[in-house]
Design a protein around this motif. Structure first.
Motif, PDB file in Angstrom:
ATOM      1  N   PHE A  95       8.123 -14.405 -35.291  1.00 35.92           N
ATOM      2  CA  PHE A  95       9.750 -14.749 -35.846  1.00 35.92           C
ATOM      3  C   PHE A  95       9.943 -16.092 -35.647  1.00 35.92           C
ATOM      4  N   ASP A  96      10.077 -16.619 -34.608  1.00 35.20           N
ATOM      5  CA  ASP A  96      10.277 -18.039 -34.363  1.00 35.20           C
ATOM      6  C   ASP A  96       9.617 -18.924 -34.988  1.00 35.20           C
ATOM      7  N   THR A  97       8.438 -18.885 -35.331  1.00 36.14           N
ATOM      8  CA  THR A  97       7.598 -19.969 -36.201  1.00 36.14           C
ATOM      9  C   THR A  97       7.602 -19.759 -37.627  1.00 36.14           C
ATOM     10  N   VAL A  98       8.113 -18.629 -37.991  1.00 34.14           N
ATOM     11  CA  VAL A  98       8.248 -18.407 -39.543  1.00 34.14           C
ATOM     12  C   VAL A  98       9.518 -18.496 -40.007  1.00 34.14           C
ATOM     13  N   ALA A  99      10.536 -17.485 -39.329  1.00 28.09           N
ATOM     14  CA  ALA A  99      11.954 -17.604 -39.720  1.00 28.09           C
ATOM     15  C   ALA A  99      12.676 -18.600 -39.112  1.00 28.09           C
ATOM     16  N   GLY A 100      12.189 -19.414 -37.850  1.00 28.72           N
ATOM     17  CA  GLY A 100      12.976 -20.175 -37.193  1.00 28.72           C
ATOM     18  C   GLY A 100      13.469 -19.657 -36.020  1.00 28.72           C
ATOM     19  N   LYS A 101      13.882 -20.599 -34.911  1.00 27.67           N
ATOM     20  CA  LYS A 101      14.395 -19.929 -33.796  1.00 27.67           C
ATOM     21  C   LYS A 101      15.952 -19.374 -34.221  1.00 27.67           C
ATOM     22  N   ALA A 102      15.917 -18.218 -33.350  1.00 29.41           N
ATOM     23  CA  ALA A 102      17.349 -17.521 -33.439  1.00 29.41           C
ATOM     24  C   ALA A 102      18.650 -18.393 -33.527  1.00 29.41           C
ATOM     25  N   GLU A 103      18.465 -19.305 -32.469  1.00 25.54           N
ATOM     26  CA  GLU A 103      19.649 -20.241 -32.459  1.00 25.54           C
ATOM     27  C   GLU A 103      19.827 -21.192 -33.586  1.00 25.54           C
ATOM     28  N   ASP A 104      18.831 -21.236 -34.406  1.00 26.42           N
ATOM     29  CA  ASP A 104      19.064 -22.097 -35.851  1.00 26.42           C
ATOM     30  C   ASP A 104      19.133 -21.306 -37.057  1.00 26.42           C
ATOM     31  N   CYS A 105      19.195 -20.012 -36.855  1.00 21.58           N
ATOM     32  CA  CYS A 105      19.284 -19.021 -37.882  1.00 21.58           C
ATOM     33  C   CYS A 105      20.625 -18.363 -38.223  1.00 21.58           C
ATOM     34  N   SER A 106      20.804 -17.726 -39.092  1.00 21.07           N
ATOM     35  CA  SER A 106      22.091 -16.959 -39.335  1.00 21.07           C
ATOM     36  C   SER A 106      22.314 -15.993 -38.055  1.00 21.07           C
ATOM     37  N   PRO A 107      23.717 -15.684 -37.583  1.00 21.66           N
ATOM     38  CA  PRO A 107      23.751 -14.586 -36.765  1.00 21.66           C
ATOM     39  C   PRO A 107      23.153 -13.406 -36.891  1.00 21.66           C
ATOM     40  N   ALA A 108      22.804 -13.057 -38.269  1.00 17.89           N
ATOM     41  CA  ALA A 108      22.160 -11.784 -38.828  1.00 17.89           C
ATOM     42  C   ALA A 108      20.750 -11.748 -38.043  1.00 17.89           C
ATOM     43  N   SER A 109      20.083 -12.831 -37.599  1.00 18.05           N
ATOM     44  CA  SER A 109      18.663 -12.754 -36.997  1.00 18.05           C
ATOM     45  C   SER A 109      18.791 -13.567 -35.569  1.00 18.05           C
ATOM     46  N   SER A 110      19.681 -13.087 -35.091  1.00 17.35           N
ATOM     47  CA  SER A 110      20.083 -13.476 -33.574  1.00 17.35           C
ATOM     48  C   SER A 110      18.820 -12.898 -32.644  1.00 17.35           C
ATOM     49  N   THR A 111      18.988 -13.424 -31.291  1.00 16.88           N
ATOM     50  CA  THR A 111      18.000 -13.043 -30.455  1.00 16.88           C
ATOM     51  C   THR A 111      18.261 -11.670 -30.065  1.00 16.88           C
ATOM     52  N   ALA A 112      19.549 -11.076 -30.060  1.00 16.34           N
ATOM     53  CA  ALA A 112      19.715  -9.774 -29.894  1.00 16.34           C
ATOM     54  C   ALA A 112      19.368  -8.711 -30.962  1.00 16.34           C
ATOM     55  N   ARG A 113      19.616  -9.071 -32.274  1.00 14.37           N
ATOM     56  CA  ARG A 113      19.208  -8.478 -33.177  1.00 14.37           C
ATOM     57  C   ARG A 113      17.473  -8.127 -33.528  1.00 14.37           C
ATOM     58  N   ARG A 114      16.856  -9.347 -33.164  1.00 15.87           N
ATOM     59  CA  ARG A 114      15.563  -9.250 -33.553  1.00 15.87           C
ATOM     60  C   ARG A 114      14.860  -8.509 -32.192  1.00 15.87           C
ATOM     61  N   ARG A 115      15.523  -8.484 -30.772  1.00 12.83           N
ATOM     62  CA  ARG A 115      14.714  -7.671 -29.960  1.00 12.83           C
ATOM     63  C   ARG A 115      15.188  -6.405 -30.267  1.00 12.83           C
ATOM     64  N   ALA A 116      16.413  -5.872 -30.721  1.00 14.20           N
ATOM     65  CA  ALA A 116      16.813  -4.694 -31.066  1.00 14.20           C
ATOM     66  C   ALA A 116      15.814  -4.036 -32.256  1.00 14.20           C
ATOM     67  N   TYR A 117      15.433  -4.859 -33.142  1.00  9.50           N
ATOM     68  CA  TYR A 117      14.636  -4.449 -34.040  1.00  9.50           C
ATOM     69  C   TYR A 117      13.007  -4.033 -33.856  1.00  9.50           C
ATOM     70  N   LEU A 118      12.603  -5.262 -32.707  1.00 13.56           N
ATOM     71  CA  LEU A 118      11.077  -5.033 -32.100  1.00 13.56           C
ATOM     72  C   LEU A 118      11.339  -3.932 -31.352  1.00 13.56           C
ATOM     73  N   VAL A 119      12.062  -3.569 -30.646  1.00 14.14           N
ATOM     74  CA  VAL A 119      11.902  -2.546 -29.442  1.00 14.14           C
ATOM     75  C   VAL A 119      12.342  -1.073 -30.150  1.00 14.14           C
ATOM     76  N   SER A 120      13.233  -1.116 -30.910  1.00 10.65           N
ATOM     77  CA  SER A 120      13.620   0.188 -31.411  1.00 10.65           C
ATOM     78  C   SER A 120      12.723   0.674 -32.616  1.00 10.65           C
ATOM     79  N   GLY A 121      12.109  -0.447 -33.466  1.00  8.73           N
ATOM     80  CA  GLY A 121      10.901   0.200 -34.359  1.00  8.73           C
ATOM     81  C   GLY A 121       9.856   0.857 -33.871  1.00  8.73           C
ATOM     82  N   SER A 122       9.626   0.749 -32.663  1.00  8.87           N
ATOM     83  CA  SER A 122       8.489   1.483 -32.194  1.00  8.87           C
ATOM     84  C   SER A 122       9.061   2.994 -31.827  1.00  8.87           C
ATOM     85  N   GLU A 123      10.266   3.019 -31.416  1.00  8.65           N
ATOM     86  CA  GLU A 123      10.818   4.268 -31.017  1.00  8.65           C
ATOM     87  C   GLU A 123      11.033   5.085 -32.220  1.00  8.65           C
ATOM     88  N   MET A 124      11.594   4.431 -33.405  1.00  9.99           N
ATOM     89  CA  MET A 124      11.756   5.112 -34.728  1.00  9.99           C
ATOM     90  C   MET A 124      10.423   5.670 -35.230  1.00  9.99           C
TER      91      MET A 124
END
Length: 585
Positions: A95-124
């Motif tokens: 994520f960091d090397t392709v989309a960029g560090k979360a702090e440099d991206c849109s709030p839509a790609s925040s650290t919290a949202r990335r974490r939620a996506y990666l963790v909940s993806g396996s649960e889903m």
């Protein structure tokens, strides 16, 4: 008392409401849109909530149903089963090397949202398997930036999964409401398309033989199999109907009902009249973006001016739900962005998406000046962005021209046409140019012939060495996957040398918009001040994507749609009744 319906289009009603409001129907969660949002509906139902799904068209599936149906899910359980090493930290690095560090991206790609996506993806993923959805690993369908210079954490063997073939007989009369699969009558998985696009290779022949055997075997057994997005939607729809969740087709979203700053329901148009639906736990908007709304495109996409006539998005992608949410104070971001996919316009006016064609040996893409200006085999969203950037900086890139020689046309699939079978109407209509010399081809395309000759000569030199010194074409794992495995040393490089030559005008088409409502890690829609709008959730192309402005891998649109629908359903059904459930994982 809630009103619960069976999985039909029947309409029961309930009057009651609150604060003097009259309701035609009451439920817990209202899901607007029948694409990825169906996963949210299924999760909410599994947690004991009453759910209603409202779909404005007569077909179920939305953009997901029209797509390849692939889901990009880092570190999912399937990967461990097939022996693909992955981890949360590796996915974060990617994520960091392709989309960029979360702090440099849109709030839509925040650290919290990335974490939620990666963790909940396996649960889903585990949840859907338990609900009867069968998946396969998309072996070889590499992350789009795996192996690219400077990128860390990519997986060459693929992080993506897709549903296995689904027998639509299991849906009864609902089978007619599924959007047709991309593969048509073939039982062809999406990840296999790149292999069969090179039909005259050992890999292509072997893979196509497997596809045909699978297709014939299914028919002999009397099955009505579909693959791609239709299969994914078929499995989830079957699970919804089994749970008795009503899916209302031809039901348009009109407005939200807000009381004391909280979304408590919605106004829908159904059977020719407006009805008010109370949603005690919230409304989940999963109704797609605005690719087919030219007025919105012109308002928000001045730097990347996509057009309706270039899009391959689903017919319902017209932006009304997004406009309603904005009217009620919802914040937006990246509204100028889309999931770009370079396309050419066929004689009937329908865009034809170009993916593998750009990656195969014997092809180049040039602007009106006759110059290459980017790696033709790069991920399609970046390819579209490159077209807009070139147009803004130099001009002459809208359209650009995809040029191939006769070896390319005789060996590879192009626009759905098999190798060596170029439909006459493509050429006679002018949609495809054909010439015996590059000079004549340049004249037909309005391209500088001298510059084109120099560009081709330089490119052919790269083809001989296997190294693209200008744009590094063929270095990335996904580029190799889309290339010709029989071509050495670089599967993406071959000379443009054998006449006749062919060219098509290329435009930055898209498969949906990428910007929209700004949401937090729970899928809650935010205001401009950054506060959640109580009772309002969103997922999919109606939102600004957690991927930011990059397409990380196959299924990078469907992934966020289904995962954040799942997350939103869990938050809405929080058994404590709290407005702030803990972050997933």
């Amino acid at each position: 008392m809630s009103t619960r319906e069976t999985g039909t289009d029947g309409d029961e009603s309930e009057n009651g409401g609150q604060a003097g409001t009259e309701w035609d129907h009451t439920t817990d969660l209202l899901v607007v849109g029948s694409g990825g949002g169906l996963v949210g509906a299924l999760r909410a139902s599994s947690l004991g909530l009453d759910v209603v799904v409202a779909e404005k068209t007569d077909k179920v599936g939305g953009s997901t149903g029209m797509s390849g149906g692939v889901i990009w899910l880092p570190d999912n359980p399937m990967l461990a089963r097939v022996g693909v090493p992955d981890s949360y930290d590796k996915a974060v690095a990617y994520f960091d090397t392709v989309a960029g560090k979360a702090e440099d991206c849109s709030p839509a790609s925040s650290t919290a949202r990335r974490r939620a996506y990666l963790v909940s993806g396996s649960e889903m993923f585990t949840f859907l398997e338990n609900e009867g959805v069968e998946f396969i690993h998309c072996e070889g369908y590499s992350d789009y930036y795996s192996g690219v210079r400077g990128v860390e954490g990519g997986v060459a063997r693929s992080r993506s999964v897709e549903a296995t073939a689904f027998d639509t007989r299991q849906l009864g009369e609902w089978a007619q409401r599924l959007r047709p699969p991309v593969a048509g009558n073939l039982t062809l998985y999406t990840y296999e398309a790149a292999y069969v696009s090179s039909l005259f290779t050992r890999t292509g022949v072997a893979r196509m033989s497997r596809v045909m055997a699978r297709t014939v075997a299914g028919r002999l057994r009397g099955r009505k199999n579909v693959t791609n997005g239709a299969a994914l939607i078929g499995y989830v729809l079957k699970a919804l109907l089994t749970r008795g969740v009503p899916v209302w087709t031809e039901t348009a979203f009109v407005d939200l009902v807000v009381e004391d700053g909280k979304v408590v329901g919605a106004v829908l148009e159904r059977n020719g009249k407006e009805i008010r639906v109370r949603a005690r736990k919230g409304v989940l908007l999963s109704a797609g973006g605005f690719s087919r709304n030219q007025t919105m495109r012109e308002e928000f996409s001045r730097d990347q001016p996509g057009r309706v006539e270039w899009t391959s998005a689903n017919p319902g992608d017209t932006g009304e739900a997004l406009q309603v949410a904005m009217k009620h104070g919802a914040a937006t971001d990246m509204m100028d962005e889309a999931w770009w996919l370079p396309s050419w316009i066929m004689p009937d006016g329908v865009p034809s998406m170009c993916i593998s064609e750009r990656s195969k040996p014997g092809s180049i893409m040039v602007d009106a000046q006759g110059n290459r200006y980017f790696n033709e085999a790069v991920a399609y969203q970046e390819a579209g962005q490159s077209m807009f950037a070139q147009e803004k900086a130099v001009g002459g890139a809208l359209p650009s021209w995809l040029i191939v020689d006769s070896r390319h046309r005789s060996r590879y699939v192009f626009g759905g046409a098999p190798p060596g079978k170029t439909p006459k109407e493509w050429v006679t209509s002018g949609a495809m140019k054909k010439a015996d010399t590059l000079e004549d081809l340049a004249r037909q395309c309005g391209v500088d012939p001298t510059a084109l000759a120099a560009t081709v000569d330089r490119f052919n030199g790269f083809a001989a060495t296997g190294v693209d010194e200008d744009f590094h074409r063929g270095e990335g794992d996904h580029e190799k996957y889309q290339g010709d495995p029989s071509r050495k040393p670089n599967p993406c490089l071959g000379p443009v040398a054998k006449p006749p030559f062919y060219a098509v005008a290329m435009y930055p088409g898209d498969i949906g918009t990428n910007g929209g409502l700004l949401c937090d890690e729970h899928g809650r829609v935010l205001t401009e001040a950054g506060a959640p709008i109580p009772g309002l959730y969103a997922a999919g192309n109606i939102t600004a994507s957690v991927m930011g402005r990059k397409y990380l891998g196959a299924g990078a649109t469907i992934g966020p749609s289904v995962v954040f629908s799942f997350i939103a359903a869990e938050h809405a059904s929080d058994r404590s009744g709290s407005e702030t459930a803990p972050t997933a994982g």
